[in-house]
Design an enzyme around this catalytic site. Structure first.
Site, mmCIF file in Angstrom:
data_model
loop_
_atom_site.group_PDB
_atom_site.id
_atom_site.type_symbol
_atom_site.label_atom_id
_atom_site.label_comp_id
_atom_site.label_asym_id
_atom_site.label_seq_id
_atom_site.Cartn_x
_atom_site.Cartn_y
_atom_site.Cartn_z
ATOM 1 N N THR A 62 1.407 -8.240 -1.353
ATOM 2 C CA THR A 62 1.493 -8.688 -3.046
ATOM 3 C C THR A 62 1.984 -7.855 -3.867
ATOM 4 O OG1 THR A 62 -0.195 -10.250 -2.395
ATOM 5 C CG2 THR A 62 0.037 -9.847 -4.616
ATOM 6 N N GLY A 63 2.658 -8.119 -4.847
ATOM 7 C CA GLY A 63 3.123 -7.401 -5.817
ATOM 8 C C GLY A 63 4.732 -7.151 -5.951
ATOM 9 N N SER A 64 5.139 -6.307 -7.035
ATOM 10 C CA SER A 64 6.659 -6.459 -7.251
ATOM 11 C C SER A 64 7.451 -5.910 -5.907
ATOM 12 C CB SER A 64 6.642 -5.494 -8.600
ATOM 13 O OG SER A 64 6.327 -4.156 -8.447
ATOM 14 N N THR A 65 6.941 -4.827 -5.444
ATOM 15 C CA THR A 65 7.872 -4.524 -4.350
ATOM 16 C C THR A 65 7.879 -5.157 -3.172
ATOM 17 O OG1 THR A 65 7.363 -2.113 -5.244
ATOM 18 C CG2 THR A 65 8.167 -2.312 -2.900
ATOM 19 N N GLY B 159 -3.933 -3.374 -7.408
ATOM 20 C CA GLY B 159 -3.600 -3.700 -8.654
ATOM 21 C C GLY B 159 -3.304 -4.929 -8.797
ATOM 22 N N GLU C 77 -5.276 -8.199 1.874
ATOM 23 C CA GLU C 77 -4.490 -7.361 2.291
ATOM 24 C C GLU C 77 -5.061 -6.344 3.274
ATOM 25 O OE1 GLU C 77 -1.726 -6.640 -1.849
ATOM 26 O OE2 GLU C 77 -3.339 -5.281 -1.334
#
Length: 219
Positions: free
Chosen positions: A28-31, A96, A103
């Site tokens: 999960t997240g932008s990357t 974050g 995860e």
């Protein structure tokens, strides 16, 4: 090269670890979102994906990638995710985005855990980024006091945020984490904590770092 360009480069490099006919775990997240976009270009080669959050599941489905329930998977060939901080020893702070528990489960299920970051995430000592801790709601105050009395740091309640598991997050500021494995183990025994954002006991097998000078792979 912008930071977003570096994230995209790291995501693209992770495709090398995706094998034909496999189930791919996705973080999960932008990357991780960039990795999903890259994965969509080879979706015909995989059997599906396991998502670490509802947000990730939605993005996978929009790309036409089958999302498989984590309980239906015995093992995943690879799990790809980003990090909020990483060291050259492959220790991470994650969470974050608030998906740290799922995860960690995905990482535990994976044969190979591949972490993808841009060079701004690399640090010598973890702790500049606040350590996320997922907590049962009724234990929030108890856990916060435990940090202040026994572990140090400044616990800050992440106001207005609820995890996909229905819990809350305490972000712990002001830590200098010299022994990530030891601290992760200690936190695993604090009543009321579901999990913490240290990924040191199950560290990534591969850390892909994208920078202005190209890709560096740490193992």
């Amino acid at each position: 090269m912008t930071q977003d360009d570096m994230k995209k480069a790291a995501a693209k490099a992770a495709l090398e670890y995706v094998t034909v006919g496999s189930i791919v775990g996705v973080g999960t997240g932008s990357t991780a979102n960039h990795f999903i976009d890259c994965l969509a270009t080879i979706k015909g080669r995989i059997d599906g994906a396991v998502a670490s959050s509802l947000e990730t599941a939605t993005r996978l489905k929009k790309h036409g990638i089958e999302v498989i329930d984590m309980n239906m998977v015995d093992v995943m060939a690879v799990y790809v995710d980003g990090a909020d901080e990483a060291t050259r020893y492959l220790h991470l702070i994650k969470g974050g985005g608030g998906a740290l528990t799922r995860e960690k489960i995905a990482a535990a299920l994976s044969t190979k855990f591949v972490c993808i970051v841009d060079e701004s995430k690399m640090v010598d000592v973890l702790g500049d980024f606040p350590l996320p801790v997922e907590v049962i709601p009724m234990a929030r105050s108890y856990v916060a006091r435990h940090f202040v009395k026994h572990l140090g740091g400044e616990p800050v309640y992440r106001t207005g945020f609820t995890t996909d598991n229905g819990n809350v997050i305490l972000d712990i500021y002001g830590l200098s984490i010299m022994e990530p494995v030891k601290l992760e183990t200690e936190l695993n025994h604090v009543t009321g904590i579901v999990t913490n954002g240290l990924f040191a006991r199950r560290a990534p097998d591969v850390l892909i770092v994208s920078g202005k000078n190209g890709i560096q792979t740490l193992t």
